[in-house]
Design a protein around this motif. Sequence first.
Motif, PDB file in Angstrom:
ATOM      1  N   ILE A  81       0.839  -1.196   0.000  1.00 47.54           N
ATOM      2  CA  ILE A  81       0.000   0.000   0.000  1.00 47.54           C
ATOM      3  C   ILE A  81       0.876   1.250   0.000  1.00 47.54           C
ATOM      4  N   THR A  82       1.921   1.230   0.838  1.00 47.12           N
ATOM      5  CA  THR A  82       2.805   2.391   0.914  1.00 47.12           C
ATOM      6  C   THR A  82       3.443   2.684  -0.439  1.00 47.12           C
ATOM      7  N   ALA A  83       4.091   1.660  -0.991  1.00 41.61           N
ATOM      8  CA  ALA A  83       4.788   1.868  -2.260  1.00 41.61           C
ATOM      9  C   ALA A  83       3.793   2.255  -3.353  1.00 41.61           C
ATOM     10  N   GLY A  84       2.667   1.550  -3.402  1.00 41.98           N
ATOM     11  CA  GLY A  84       1.678   1.822  -4.432  1.00 41.98           C
ATOM     12  C   GLY A  84       1.167   3.244  -4.363  1.00 41.98           C
ATOM     13  N   PRO A 176      -7.232  -1.772  -4.213  1.00 40.11           N
ATOM     14  CA  PRO A 176      -8.311  -0.803  -3.990  1.00 40.11           C
ATOM     15  C   PRO A 176      -7.914   0.306  -3.021  1.00 40.11           C
ATOM     16  N   LEU A 177      -6.816   0.107  -2.281  1.00 40.39           N
ATOM     17  CA  LEU A 177      -6.463   1.104  -1.276  1.00 40.39           C
ATOM     18  C   LEU A 177      -5.363   2.053  -1.736  1.00 40.39           C
ATOM     19  N   VAL A 226       9.672  10.054   2.385  1.00 38.50           N
ATOM     20  CA  VAL A 226       9.943   9.300   3.610  1.00 38.50           C
ATOM     21  C   VAL A 226       8.877   9.591   4.656  1.00 38.50           C
ATOM     22  N   ALA A 227       8.598  10.886   4.855  1.00 35.67           N
ATOM     23  CA  ALA A 227       7.631  11.253   5.888  1.00 35.67           C
ATOM     24  C   ALA A 227       6.269  10.629   5.605  1.00 35.67           C
ATOM     25  N   LEU A 234       1.719   2.930   8.589  1.00 37.94           N
ATOM     26  CA  LEU A 234       0.811   2.753   9.733  1.00 37.94           C
ATOM     27  C   LEU A 234      -0.608   2.509   9.228  1.00 37.94           C
ATOM     28  N   PHE A 235      -1.009   3.296   8.236  1.00 42.30           N
ATOM     29  CA  PHE A 235      -2.336   3.152   7.644  1.00 42.30           C
ATOM     30  C   PHE A 235      -2.532   1.726   7.119  1.00 42.30           C
ATOM     31  N   GLY A 236      -1.514   1.231   6.395  1.00 50.08           N
ATOM     32  CA  GLY A 236      -1.617  -0.099   5.814  1.00 50.08           C
ATOM     33  C   GLY A 236      -1.646  -1.194   6.866  1.00 50.08           C
ATOM     34  N   TRP A 237      -0.767  -1.065   7.841  1.00 47.07           N
ATOM     35  CA  TRP A 237      -0.688  -2.102   8.884  1.00 47.07           C
ATOM     36  C   TRP A 237      -1.984  -2.155   9.683  1.00 47.07           C
TER      37      TRP A 237
END
Lengths: 306, 357
Positions: A81-84, A176-177, A226-227, A234-237
């Motif tokens: 999710i982060t990378a995407g 989707p996220l 990075v920020a 956190l959102f993804g986890w």
Amino acid sequence: MVERAPILDMICHAILIAGAMLVCVPLYFAFVAGSLTIAEVQKVPLPWLPGDQFLANLQTAWVKADFSRSFLNSIVVALGITAGKIVVSLLSAFAITYFRFRYRMLAFWLIFMSLMLPIEVRIVPTFEAVANAALPLQWLADLLHVADLWKWISGHDVAIALEWNMVNTYPGLILPLIASATATFLFRQFFLTVPDELCEAARLDGASPLRFFWSILLPLSVSNIVALSIILFLFGWNQYLWPLLFTTDKDMATAVIALKNLIPRSDSEPAWNIAMSGALLAMLPPTLVILLLQRWFLKGLVDSSK
Amino acid sequence: MKAGSPIATSSIWPEAPAAPPSGLARSQHKSPGETVAGRSAVTERAGRARTTKRGQPDREPGLKRANFGRGAGLPTLLLLPQVLILVFFFFIPSLRALTQSVLLSDPFGTTVHFVWFDNFKALFASGEYRQSLVTTAWFTVAQNVITLAIAVVLAFATDRVVRARSVYRTLILLPYAIAPAIAGILWAFLFNPVVGPLAHMLHGLGISWDPNRNPNDALWLVIMAASWKHICYDYIFLVVGLLAVPVSLMEAAAVDGAGPVRRFFLIALPMLGPTIFFLAVMNFIYGFFETFAIIDAVTHGGPAGATNILVYKVFVDGFINLDLGSSAAQSVLLMSFALICTLLQFRYFDHKVNYGV
């Protein structure tokens, strides 16, 4: 401004200690409960000091919730999710700030409108959409009478049934996220502050748009990336609703979902010691992230507020 | 980010906050503060302000002066991933919710009727939905008030203290890392009527606490868990905002004899007005949508529907009761809530009185 107000300062410290306690008390009791045996945890009142079963309970929780599998899933999903989100929104922000094309404002408003559609309000149709991502293509095929066309051309009868089921897959959990109006706007804002001279110089030197993006814009954006990554991790986890719907297979459960199975229900043995150990385990990775990367976390949090 | 400064310069404090004594800069975290004003610039207004400053009023808003010209091929390619995801997972599902909300179908999808607004009428006629509305209102308002009140007090105290400030801040921010579901589980244990230590204390005080049976207790339990998880968010914005309040104003007030508390309530807090407004909207969004996990992990909407907030009801009606028409109609109503919240946020960005704080 220096001002002496010792009583007020003491009150302020008291307030902050109370605030810190408010945060820590639930965590402390989770720790205490997680260190007791199942017999001890049911005794009333709960002891104030931890017992000696902490590591054993961690191990039990780890095995019982199959955390070795679900942690892996959580890591894949959170990083995906982060990378995407970062990639998708960097590219769109680049497109809407650096190119003059006809649908620029339309694209901007499309992305903006997605802010109004949080996933929770369209759970059922989104589930259908991802359960069979080929559905819109199927409609298109039906609408254009592709089957009839094919029959007319080749003389064979065919039924077109497209299906692309993403339930219990990583793409289904991630894709989707990863659209993100917030991240797109953040990068757009940042790009607007990048001096125009850089782009002009790059163009004079004959750099293509992609070269400019890769060699100049991207290195400049690193601190923002990075920020934001921390917030997105956190959102993804911590995702709950989407994995809950999408992981009917136990092997695909994320850590938070796996934890849910440890909570004692009224008809089961009240193993709160295992549940609390599991809760501590599942919250550990994001907690470590914000403790170790606090500076970046603060920047990301304040930047990414829509 | 400097993009926010056009708004700041047009505010009623022309000299002070154009380059705010930025945010956490005083505590060595330079970057977060810099961007506090930056978030106010999402609107096109900011883009236009920049344009006029550069003296090129004919330029398109939000477009770089030095751009790569008119070719539409590359930008389309760049936008494609985002737009495809939006179309497939956002807009088509939303349209389907809209169409389903005016259709009536049985759970197996064999028959479908067009029923105009019957689904909506049925919703508002059902006592269950009205109860859910009332519950959601209570839940979000209580959560909002508690979260903001505690965050304001903590932010004030943080602004005053010097020693151990970063320790306090780190601790208070901790719940941000904790998933709502886990926060719910922690609180469910604390207030578990059989084993929970805090429930035991309540029993000791003669309060018959039992969230599994008593609807009110259950509602309070989820309100507490939801607030506990969200205080940190409001807190950090208020701390950063307080740091950006011009020192000169505070000094002037101090010279005039206003004490720290009075200065806080008469100067700092009013200047934080837009921030507080923004936070209130964010709290509502959080309360409406993100608290699903807390409800699902702690109470499952019970007992007797006491914690059955709107989002949870959409989920139950859609996935468990398979009442697609009603669930879609509820989705549409929730979308309009989300729309209102987004417009309110937009208003915050566009707010004329922005002190650059």
